[in-house]
Scaffold this motif. Structure first.
Motif, PDB file in Angstrom:
ATOM      1  N   THR A   1      -0.039  -6.458   1.224  1.00 53.36           N
ATOM      2  CA  THR A   1      -0.755  -5.304   1.770  1.00 53.36           C
ATOM      3  C   THR A   1      -1.094  -5.514   3.241  1.00 53.36           C
ATOM      4  OG1 THR A   1      -1.686  -4.738  -0.389  1.00 53.36           O
ATOM      5  CG2 THR A   1      -2.820  -3.872   1.549  1.00 53.36           C
ATOM      6  N   SER A   2      -1.598  -6.695   3.571  1.00 55.42           N
ATOM      7  CA  SER A   2      -1.967  -6.966   4.959  1.00 55.42           C
ATOM      8  C   SER A   2      -0.750  -6.951   5.872  1.00 55.42           C
ATOM      9  CB  SER A   2      -2.686  -8.314   5.062  1.00 55.42           C
ATOM     10  OG  SER A   2      -3.912  -8.284   4.363  1.00 55.42           O
TER      11      SER A   2
ATOM     12  N   LEU B   1      -4.851   2.352  -0.425  1.00 56.59           N
ATOM     13  CA  LEU B   1      -4.814   1.180  -1.286  1.00 56.59           C
ATOM     14  C   LEU B   1      -4.690   1.587  -2.756  1.00 56.59           C
ATOM     15  CD1 LEU B   1      -7.584  -1.041   0.359  1.00 56.59           C
ATOM     16  CD2 LEU B   1      -5.127  -1.010   0.835  1.00 56.59           C
ATOM     17  N   ARG B   2      -4.437   0.613  -3.601  1.00 58.95           N
ATOM     18  CA  ARG B   2      -4.267   0.899  -5.022  1.00 58.95           C
ATOM     19  C   ARG B   2      -5.533   1.483  -5.649  1.00 58.95           C
ATOM     20  NH1 ARG B   2      -0.993  -3.840  -4.544  1.00 58.95           N
ATOM     21  NH2 ARG B   2       1.164  -3.403  -5.161  1.00 58.95           N
ATOM     22  N   ASP B   3      -6.702   1.158  -5.077  1.00 59.49           N
ATOM     23  CA  ASP B   3      -7.942   1.709  -5.620  1.00 59.49           C
ATOM     24  C   ASP B   3      -8.249   3.099  -5.072  1.00 59.49           C
ATOM     25  OD1 ASP B   3      -8.827   1.264  -3.019  1.00 59.49           O
ATOM     26  OD2 ASP B   3     -10.211  -0.349  -3.548  1.00 59.49           O
TER      27      ASP B   3
ATOM     28  N   ALA C   1       0.847  -1.195   0.000  1.00 60.23           N
ATOM     29  CA  ALA C   1       0.000   0.000   0.000  1.00 60.23           C
ATOM     30  C   ALA C   1       0.882   1.244   0.000  1.00 60.23           C
ATOM     31  CB  ALA C   1      -0.921   0.003   1.227  1.00 60.23           C
ATOM     32  N   ASP C   2       0.302   2.332  -0.440  1.00 59.20           N
ATOM     33  CA  ASP C   2       0.982   3.627  -0.434  1.00 59.20           C
ATOM     34  C   ASP C   2       0.857   4.223   0.964  1.00 59.20           C
ATOM     35  OD1 ASP C   2       1.911   6.204  -0.825  1.00 59.20           O
ATOM     36  OD2 ASP C   2       0.323   6.781  -2.236  1.00 59.20           O
TER      37      ASP C   2
END
Length: 311
Positions: free
Chosen positions: A115-116, A78-80, A18-19
């Protein structure tokens, strides 16, 4: 024989999915605007989270409050584009009825996706820090969280504190050929061995710490100290910095600081056999091996596996 120069894989808790979006920590308007669609990671008092299908369960942030509460910490984006926040709170079952397990990083880090792993490691470190930073070290006044949970400020004098990190070194000592030192701490179960580690002292470099800690723990003088990689270790707030170094197997061991119960030189074949048994938690009950190794969540495992994989 190939020289030991690098790790084969990124340590499990060093993965990025994640960013971190650090600019949003001080952009209150943007953080508030994103809250309506944001996701929320709940971490309980035992640093446990809910996991389903290798992913940390993320609920709707808006179900907690209409805006980010003071005790929430911003974890990233997140990417979205959705924001993710973390809170210290009781765990709640997924809204869609998905089966989930209650686990923590130590027991489940190896099954997390990237990510988690990043979100849970960051939330655990931040929330642990907040739990122990509620009063100013300057004058004892109560502090309050600011910058989306990434600092605390003393409202009386304006003094600002940032999350504390305690750096520690962890080092595989080898002979430059086919043998490496593994040791068992006094509090560890029988047969559980790992590489050597210790906290960095004030005014000390990482490399100097490696030399000092190994001399204190097992009495060996090491040379050619080389960096391998690092990993956050939020138990409660460490950063593990990995190295390897060379020592002479003819030197006698000396357990000078009382932390090590036993140590030995193990061949690459012995280490490979121990790795084949799995980690200590999985193999302790039924394995006849005299050597069991730490689980994959620790950078120690990645260092050991990378060294053992050499030709």
């Amino acid at each position: 024989m190939s020289a030991f120069q690098s790790l084969r894989n990124t340590p499990l808790l060093s993965r990025v999915g994640a960013d971190r979006a650090d600019a949003l920590r001080t952009d209150i308007d943007a953080a508030t605007a994103g809250w309506a669609d944001a996701l929320l990671l709940r971490v309980d008092r035992r640093n446990q989270v809910l996991i389903a299908g290798g992913q940390a369960v993320l609920g709707r942030a808006s179900a907690l409050a209409d805006a980010p509460p003071e005790h929430a910490v911003f974890l990233g984006r997140l990417r979205d584009g959705r924001h993710v926040w973390g809170v210290r709170a009781a765990l709640e079952a997924p809204e869609d009825g998905t089966d989930a397990e209650v686990l923590d990083l130590r027991r489940a880090g190896q099954i997390f996706d990237d990510t988690s792993a990043q979100l849970v490691a960051t939330a655990t470190a931040l929330l642990n820090w907040h739990d122990h930073a509620r009063f100013s070290p300057v004058d004892g006044a109560p502090t309050k969280p600011v910058k989306a949970g990434w600092s605390r400020v003393n409202p009386v004098n304006g003094h600002e504190e940032f999350p504390r990190i305690d750096p520690a070194v962890i080092c595989l000592v080898h002979d430059g050929h086919d043998r490496a030192v593994l040791a068992r701490q006094t509090l560890w179960p029988e047969r559980l061995f790992s590489i050597l580690a210790g906290f960095v002292e004030a005014g000390e470099s990482f490399e100097s710490c490696v030399v000092r800690e190994i001399a204190e723990e097992v009495g060996l003088t090491v040379t050619d100290v080389r960096y391998l990689g690092s990993q956050p270790w939020p138990f409660p707030r460490s950063l593990m910095v990995g190295f390897h170094a060379v020592a002479d197997p003819e030197q006698p061991f000396a357990f000078n600081d009382g932390e090590i119960a036993e140590a030995g030189w193990f061949t690459r074949a012995e280490v490979r056999a121990a790795l084949a048994e799995g980690d200590w938690n999985a193999a302790a009950g039924g394995s006849p091996s005299r050597l069991l190794l730490p689980g994959s969540i620790s950078i120690a495992r990645e260092i050991i596996e990378s060294w053992a994989a050499l030709d």
